[in-house]
Design a protein around this motif. Sequence first.
Motif, short mmCIF file in Angstrom:
data_model
loop_
_atom_site.label_atom_id
_atom_site.label_comp_id
_atom_site.label_asym_id
_atom_site.label_seq_id
_atom_site.Cartn_x
_atom_site.Cartn_y
_atom_site.Cartn_z
N GLU A 95 23.48 48.40 26.56
CA GLU A 95 22.15 49.14 27.39
C GLU A 95 21.38 49.32 26.16
O GLU A 95 20.07 49.36 26.22
CB GLU A 95 22.35 50.01 28.52
N LYS A 143 29.12 49.16 27.83
CA LYS A 143 28.20 48.78 28.58
C LYS A 143 26.99 49.81 27.92
O LYS A 143 25.88 49.31 27.85
CB LYS A 143 28.39 49.31 29.93
N LYS A 153 17.63 48.30 25.15
CA LYS A 153 16.45 49.02 25.14
C LYS A 153 15.80 49.14 23.88
O LYS A 153 14.31 48.89 23.74
CB LYS A 153 16.68 50.46 25.61
#
Length: 175
Positions: free
Chosen positions: A91, A87, A95
């Motif tokens: 992320e 995860k 980003k």
Amino acid sequence: MEQKKVFGEFCGKARYDLLRIVMICLDKNENLVYSNNVIGFLEILLSDRMTAEEKYELLEKTYGIVTSVDIKEVLGTMNSLSDYIEKRATERGMKKGLEMGMEKGMEMGMEKGMEKGMEKGMEKGMEKGMEKGVIIMARKFLSHSISEETIIADLEEVLGISYEEARGLFKQHSQ
């Protein structure tokens, strides 16, 4: 230290003078049957494609390992940790991708904006220049008695417009 192959082949370069390292390369194929029980056991234990419950069942069925509550908790934690790591990596990737996309979008937007600005500026500049030229020619007409037809013909030629457009400009600015 020296290399000791237990199972399979390693083609990389290794330095054996640093510390003892065990490198185990697991396969992504879920249906492999391993001739080496350690590799098969580790494949189940470290799999990121199985839930903790599936791991308990396979360890018990394949290797006769009855899992205690403690081991079940550890396996659950291992699954949670790998999910957490995945995860976080996702992320970070999202980003970074968003940042790169924004940067590229702003760069392209600025280029397009400058291009459009220059285009509009040139249009306005030419428009103003033509207007000034027409005014100057109209003044020449009024002050030097140059014929209206001569000035309209000059406007037509210099500006590359039709006779009617040149005549309209002349009328507009000679009053």
